[in-house]
Design an enzyme around this catalytic site. Structure first.
Site, PDB file in Angstrom:
ATOM      1  N   GLU A  71      -9.424  -5.793 -13.975  1.00 48.42           N
ATOM      2  CA  GLU A  71      -9.192  -6.194 -12.588  1.00 48.42           C
ATOM      3  C   GLU A  71      -8.103  -5.362 -11.925  1.00 48.42           C
ATOM      4  O   GLU A  71      -7.067  -5.087 -12.530  1.00 48.42           O
ATOM      5  CB  GLU A  71      -8.766  -7.659 -12.549  1.00 48.42           C
ATOM      6  CG  GLU A  71      -9.746  -8.539 -13.274  1.00 48.42           C
ATOM      7  CD  GLU A  71      -9.922  -9.894 -12.648  1.00 48.42           C
ATOM      8  OE1 GLU A  71      -9.111 -10.255 -11.770  1.00 48.42           O
ATOM      9  OE2 GLU A  71     -10.872 -10.579 -13.017  1.00 48.42           O
ATOM     10  N   CYS A  97      -2.384  -3.030  -7.309  1.00 46.22           N
ATOM     11  CA  CYS A  97      -1.894  -3.730  -8.494  1.00 46.22           C
ATOM     12  C   CYS A  97      -2.820  -3.377  -9.662  1.00 46.22           C
ATOM     13  O   CYS A  97      -4.020  -3.619  -9.612  1.00 46.22           O
ATOM     14  CB  CYS A  97      -1.882  -5.234  -8.226  1.00 46.22           C
ATOM     15  SG  CYS A  97      -1.252  -6.171  -9.613  1.00 46.22           S
ATOM     16  N   CYS A 141      -4.198 -10.707 -22.190  1.00 43.61           N
ATOM     17  CA  CYS A 141      -2.793 -10.509 -22.554  1.00 43.61           C
ATOM     18  C   CYS A 141      -2.470 -11.391 -23.757  1.00 43.61           C
ATOM     19  O   CYS A 141      -2.966 -12.508 -23.873  1.00 43.61           O
ATOM     20  CB  CYS A 141      -1.886 -10.881 -21.382  1.00 43.61           C
ATOM     21  SG  CYS A 141      -0.145 -10.527 -21.706  1.00 43.61           S
ATOM     22  N   CYS A 164       2.400 -16.585 -21.679  1.00 45.46           N
ATOM     23  CA  CYS A 164       3.250 -17.315 -20.733  1.00 45.46           C
ATOM     24  C   CYS A 164       2.461 -18.541 -20.265  1.00 45.46           C
ATOM     25  O   CYS A 164       1.277 -18.431 -19.924  1.00 45.46           O
ATOM     26  CB  CYS A 164       3.613 -16.420 -19.553  1.00 45.46           C
ATOM     27  SG  CYS A 164       4.449 -14.928 -20.087  1.00 45.46           S
ATOM     28  N   CYS A 214       0.481 -18.673 -16.725  1.00 44.89           N
ATOM     29  CA  CYS A 214      -0.301 -17.506 -16.296  1.00 44.89           C
ATOM     30  C   CYS A 214      -1.753 -17.630 -16.737  1.00 44.89           C
ATOM     31  O   CYS A 214      -2.033 -17.884 -17.905  1.00 44.89           O
ATOM     32  CB  CYS A 214       0.323 -16.244 -16.875  1.00 44.89           C
ATOM     33  SG  CYS A 214      -0.659 -14.749 -16.592  1.00 44.89           S
ATOM     34  N   GLU A 265       0.284  -6.734 -20.597  1.00 44.48           N
ATOM     35  CA  GLU A 265       1.701  -6.409 -20.754  1.00 44.48           C
ATOM     36  C   GLU A 265       1.792  -4.900 -21.008  1.00 44.48           C
ATOM     37  O   GLU A 265       1.468  -4.435 -22.103  1.00 44.48           O
ATOM     38  CB  GLU A 265       2.278  -7.240 -21.922  1.00 44.48           C
ATOM     39  CG  GLU A 265       3.658  -6.859 -22.377  1.00 44.48           C
ATOM     40  CD  GLU A 265       4.669  -6.709 -21.257  1.00 44.48           C
ATOM     41  OE1 GLU A 265       4.987  -7.695 -20.575  1.00 44.48           O
ATOM     42  OE2 GLU A 265       5.171  -5.574 -21.075  1.00 44.48           O
ATOM     43  N   SER A 279      10.233  -9.881 -15.719  1.00 45.51           N
ATOM     44  CA  SER A 279       9.817 -11.254 -15.394  1.00 45.51           C
ATOM     45  C   SER A 279      10.820 -12.216 -16.007  1.00 45.51           C
ATOM     46  O   SER A 279      10.728 -12.554 -17.185  1.00 45.51           O
ATOM     47  CB  SER A 279       8.411 -11.523 -15.958  1.00 45.51           C
ATOM     48  OG  SER A 279       7.479 -10.728 -15.280  1.00 45.51           O
ATOM     49  N   ASN A 330       1.296 -19.619  -8.394  1.00 48.74           N
ATOM     50  CA  ASN A 330      -0.093 -19.716  -7.949  1.00 48.74           C
ATOM     51  C   ASN A 330      -0.860 -20.552  -8.961  1.00 48.74           C
ATOM     52  O   ASN A 330      -0.865 -20.225 -10.140  1.00 48.74           O
ATOM     53  CB  ASN A 330      -0.732 -18.319  -7.867  1.00 48.74           C
ATOM     54  CG  ASN A 330      -0.103 -17.488  -6.766  1.00 48.74           C
ATOM     55  OD1 ASN A 330       0.009 -17.920  -5.628  1.00 48.74           O
ATOM     56  ND2 ASN A 330       0.344 -16.294  -7.114  1.00 48.74           N
ATOM     57  N   CYS A 383      -0.783 -13.123  -8.054  1.00 45.81           N
ATOM     58  CA  CYS A 383      -0.080 -12.972  -9.329  1.00 45.81           C
ATOM     59  C   CYS A 383      -0.513 -14.040 -10.313  1.00 45.81           C
ATOM     60  O   CYS A 383      -0.534 -15.223  -9.986  1.00 45.81           O
ATOM     61  CB  CYS A 383       1.419 -13.156  -9.143  1.00 45.81           C
ATOM     62  SG  CYS A 383       2.180 -11.894  -8.187  1.00 45.81           S
TER      63      CYS A 383
HETATM   64  N1  SAH Z   1       2.716  -8.889 -17.978  1.00 46.11           N
HETATM   65  C1  SAH Z   1       3.659  -8.389 -17.068  1.00 46.11           C
HETATM   66  C2  SAH Z   1       3.042  -7.908 -15.765  1.00 46.11           C
HETATM   67  C3  SAH Z   1       1.903  -8.737 -15.209  1.00 46.11           C
HETATM   68  S1  SAH Z   1       2.302 -10.328 -14.636  1.00 46.11           S
HETATM   69  C4  SAH Z   1       4.731  -9.412 -16.776  1.00 46.11           C
HETATM   70  O1  SAH Z   1       4.573 -10.562 -17.160  1.00 46.11           O
HETATM   71  O2  SAH Z   1       5.746  -9.045 -16.220  1.00 46.11           O
HETATM   72  C5  SAH Z   1       3.045 -10.003 -13.049  1.00 46.11           C
HETATM   73  C6  SAH Z   1       3.943 -11.094 -12.522  1.00 46.11           C
HETATM   74  O3  SAH Z   1       3.185 -12.254 -12.184  1.00 46.11           O
HETATM   75  C7  SAH Z   1       4.987 -11.553 -13.544  1.00 46.11           C
HETATM   76  O4  SAH Z   1       6.258 -11.524 -12.976  1.00 46.11           O
HETATM   77  C8  SAH Z   1       4.572 -12.970 -13.852  1.00 46.11           C
HETATM   78  O5  SAH Z   1       5.696 -13.760 -14.174  1.00 46.11           O
HETATM   79  C9  SAH Z   1       3.906 -13.394 -12.567  1.00 46.11           C
HETATM   80  N2  SAH Z   1       2.973 -14.513 -12.720  1.00 46.11           N
HETATM   81  C10 SAH Z   1       2.193 -14.793 -13.781  1.00 46.11           C
HETATM   82  N3  SAH Z   1       1.455 -15.907 -13.539  1.00 46.11           N
HETATM   83  C11 SAH Z   1       1.785 -16.331 -12.288  1.00 46.11           C
HETATM   84  C12 SAH Z   1       1.336 -17.408 -11.462  1.00 46.11           C
HETATM   85  N4  SAH Z   1       0.398 -18.254 -11.870  1.00 46.11           N
HETATM   86  N5  SAH Z   1       1.876 -17.542 -10.239  1.00 46.11           N
HETATM   87  C13 SAH Z   1       2.794 -16.652  -9.792  1.00 46.11           C
HETATM   88  N6  SAH Z   1       3.241 -15.603 -10.526  1.00 46.11           N
HETATM   89  C14 SAH Z   1       2.740 -15.445 -11.763  1.00 46.11           C
HETATM   90 FE1  SF4 Z   2       0.931 -11.621 -19.964  1.00 42.83          FE
HETATM   91 FE2  SF4 Z   2       2.488 -11.190 -17.829  1.00 42.83          FE
HETATM   92 FE3  SF4 Z   2       0.709 -13.223 -17.839  1.00 42.83          FE
HETATM   93 FE4  SF4 Z   2       2.902 -13.330 -19.360  1.00 42.83          FE
HETATM   94  S1  SF4 Z   2       2.827 -13.278 -17.114  1.00 42.83           S
HETATM   95  S2  SF4 Z   2       0.827 -13.846 -20.007  1.00 42.83           S
HETATM   96  S3  SF4 Z   2       3.128 -11.205 -19.983  1.00 42.83           S
HETATM   97  S4  SF4 Z   2       0.238 -11.051 -17.914  1.00 42.83           S
END
Ligand code: SAH
Ligand code: SF4
Length: 390
Positions: free
Chosen positions: A118, A147, A154, A158, A161, A206, A260, A338, A381
Site C-alpha cells: 500500500e 507515504c 509488520c 503495536c 495499529c 518497520e 514513534s 484512527n 496512519c
Molecule cells: N512502523 C513505523 C512507521 C509506520 S507507522 C513506525 O511505527 O514508526 C507510522 C505512524 O503511524 C507511527 O507513528 C504510528 O505510531 C502511527 N500509527 C499507527 N497506528 C495508528 C492509528 N491507528 N492511528 C494513528 N496513528 C497510528
Molecule cells: Fe508496525 Fe509501525 Fe504499526 Fe507499530 S505502528 S505495528 S511498528 S507499522
C-alpha cells in the site's frame, strides 16, 4: 460506519493482472543502481555508461518496458529480453480515492504472486485552482506527500495499529520500495525538481527491520530519481540497532528521522508498544543522540493520542519533561488515533487533542497536529491493511 464510507465514496480502478509466461524466471532491471546496471551492460560488451541510459529511462522517464528505451539499439534491447531481463517497475493495480483528495494504491510488487503493498498520495494546496491558468489541466496541488511502505504487514505488534494485525508477510526489495514512489510520480505526472514532493516512510512495516532494502531504496530515490533526502522522513517504532546504523549514514543520503514515541513513559509505552520492553525510551534516545543532525534539523516524535490512555494534560507535561531531558532538538507530531476494526482503543474526546497541543507548546515544545487524511478509504496512519472493500 467506516466500511459504509468506504463502499460509498471511493473510486476503484481495477487493472487486469499481468499474465506470467512459463519458463525461465524473469530478472528485474528496476531496482538496480547505476553500478548494477553498468555491470549488466559491460557483461554484454557494451560501455559502462549505457548503464546510465538505462537508469535515466527507468527512474526519470519512467518507461514501463525495454521496448520504450529508444536510447539503446533495438538489437541490444532484444538481447536483454532474450536473457530474461525486463524493466518490471512495480505498478498500481488498484486505486481508492478519498473525499479529501488522498489516494490509496495497491501496488503490485516485483515478486510474482506476492500480495500487493500500500502506498498513499496526499496532495496539499490550492484545491483545483490553477492559479494563473498555466498549470497542466488536472493538477490541483502545490505540494504533495507520498507515504511509502517498507514491508508487507509488520512484526512489531503495536496494539493500536491495524497493520500489526497482518503480522509480517514479507520484506519489500529496494526496487519495490523505490518503485512505489516511481509508480505514483508517474500516475500523478510529477516533474521531480520542479514540483514539491515529500516522501514519508510511514506506510506499512518497520523500515529499520528491513534496513538494507530500505536504505537501498533511499539511495535510488536520491541518486537516480533526484529527490533530496531532506524531503524524506523515515519513521521507526524505536529499533535501536537500526537507529545506530542510520546514524552512520552519510548526510547526502540520510533522510530525516521520526520516532514513534506514543506514550509519556515506559510503563504506558510498554503496554501500547510491546517493543518498548526490548528497547525502552532511554535506549532509543541514546541511539537517536548518535545521529549528527544538520543545522536546524529536528527529530520528530510522533505521538498517537489514545482516548483516556495517552491524551491527558498530565501526559503532555510528562512528554515535555521527557523531551527536555533528552537534550535533543525535538518537535512533536500529534496524531489523533484512527480507529480500525477489532482494535479496542477510543478516539480522543473532542478538545483533548487541542488541549494536549496547547500544553506541549506552552512548555516550549514545537508541536504540530497531523490532520487525518483519507480515513474513508483506510489510508490514514495505522490503517493500512490491504483493505479492498470497494
Ligand atoms: N512502523 C513505523 C512507521 C509506520 S507507522 C513506525 O511505527 O514508526 C507510522 C505512524 O503511524 C507511527 O507513528 C504510528 O505510531 C502511527 N500509527 C499507527 N497506528 C495508528 C492509528 N491507528 N492511528 C494513528 N496513528 C497510528
Ligand atoms: Fe508496525 Fe509501525 Fe504499526 Fe507499530 S505502528 S505495528 S511498528 S507499522
Amino acid at each position: 460506519m467506516l466500511s459504509q464510507a468506504v463502499s460509498g465514496k471511493n473510486l476503484q480502478i481495477v487493472q487486469p493482472g499481468r499474465a506470467e509466461p512459463a519458463g525461465e524466471p524473469k530478472k528485474s532491471l528496476f531496482g538496480l543502481d547505476r553500478a548494477g546496471l553498468s555491470a549488466v551492460m559491460v557483461e554484454r560488451g557494451e560501455p559502462a555508461w549505457r548503464g546510465k541510459q538505462l537508469a535515466e529511462a527507468m527512474y526519470i522517464q519512467r518507461v514501463a518496458s525495454l521496448s520504450e528505451i529508444t536510447t539503446l539499439a533495438k538489437s541490444l534491447r532484444q538481447q536483454l529480453e532474450g536473457d530474461n531481463w525486463e524493466v518490471n517497475c512495480p505498478r498500481i493495480v488498484q486505486a481508492f480515492r478519498s473525499v479529501d483528495g488522498t489516494e490509496r494504491y495497491l501496488v503490485q510488487g516485483q515478486v510474482d504472486d506476492a500480495q500487493p503493498v500500500e502506498t498513499v498520495w496526499m496532495p496539499e494546496g490550492d484545491e483545483g485552482e490553477a492559479g494563473d491558468g498555466s498549470e497542466e489541466e488536472g493538477k490541483s496541488w502545490s505540494r504533495a506527500t507520498i507515504c511509502v511502505s517498507s514491508q508487507v504487514g509488520c512484526a512489531v505488534n503495536c496494539q493500536f495499529c491495524l497493520t500489526a494485525k497482518l503480522g509480517l508477510q514479507r520484506n519489500l526489495t529496494a526496487g519495490e520500495i523505490a518503485g512505489q514512489v516511481v509508480a505514483v510520480l508517474d500516475r500523478q505526472a510529477v516533474e521531480v525538481g520542479k514540483e514539491r514532493v515529500n516522501l514519508v516512510f510511514m506506510g506499512m512495516g518497520e523500515p529499520f527491520l528491513n534496513y538494507e532494502n530500505f536504505m537501498g531504496a533511499v539511495r535510488l530515490l536520491v541518486e537516480e530519481v533526484g529527490i533530496s533526502p531532506q524531503r524524506m522522513t523515515v519513521s521507526t517504532s524505536g529499533i535501536v540497532p537500526g537507529i545506530e546504523r542510520f546514524a552512520q549514514e552519510p548526510p547526502d543520503v540520510r533522510p530525516k528521522l521520526a520516532i514513534s514515541l506514543n506514550a509519556p513513559n515506559d510503563e504506558v509505552r510498554s503496554e501500547v508498544m510491546p517493543i518498548n520492553r526490548k528497547w525502552p525510551i532511554e535506549a532509543v534516545m541514546d541511539a537517536v543522540r548518535q545521529v549528527r543532525l544538520r543545522p536546524r534539523e529536528r527529530v520528530t516524535f510522533e505521538y498517537v493520542l489514545l482516548g483516556g490512555v495517552t491524551d491527558r494534560p498530565e501526559h503532555a507535561r510528562e512528554v515535555a519533561r521527557l523531551l527536555r531531558r533528552t537534550g535533543l532538538p525535538a518537535k512533536v507530531n500529534l496524531i489523533a488515533w484512527n480507529p480500525g476494526p477489532g482494535i479496542a482503543f477510543a478516539m480522543p474526546q473532542a478538545g483533548a487533542v487541542e488541549n494536549f497541543r496547547r500544553v506541549l507548546s506552552g512548555e516550549g515544545v514545537p508541536t504540530y497536529l497531523r490532520r487525518p487524511r483519507g480515513r474513508d478509504i483506510y489510508a490514514a496512519c495505522g490503517q493500512l491493511k490491504r483493505t479492498v472493500e470497494g
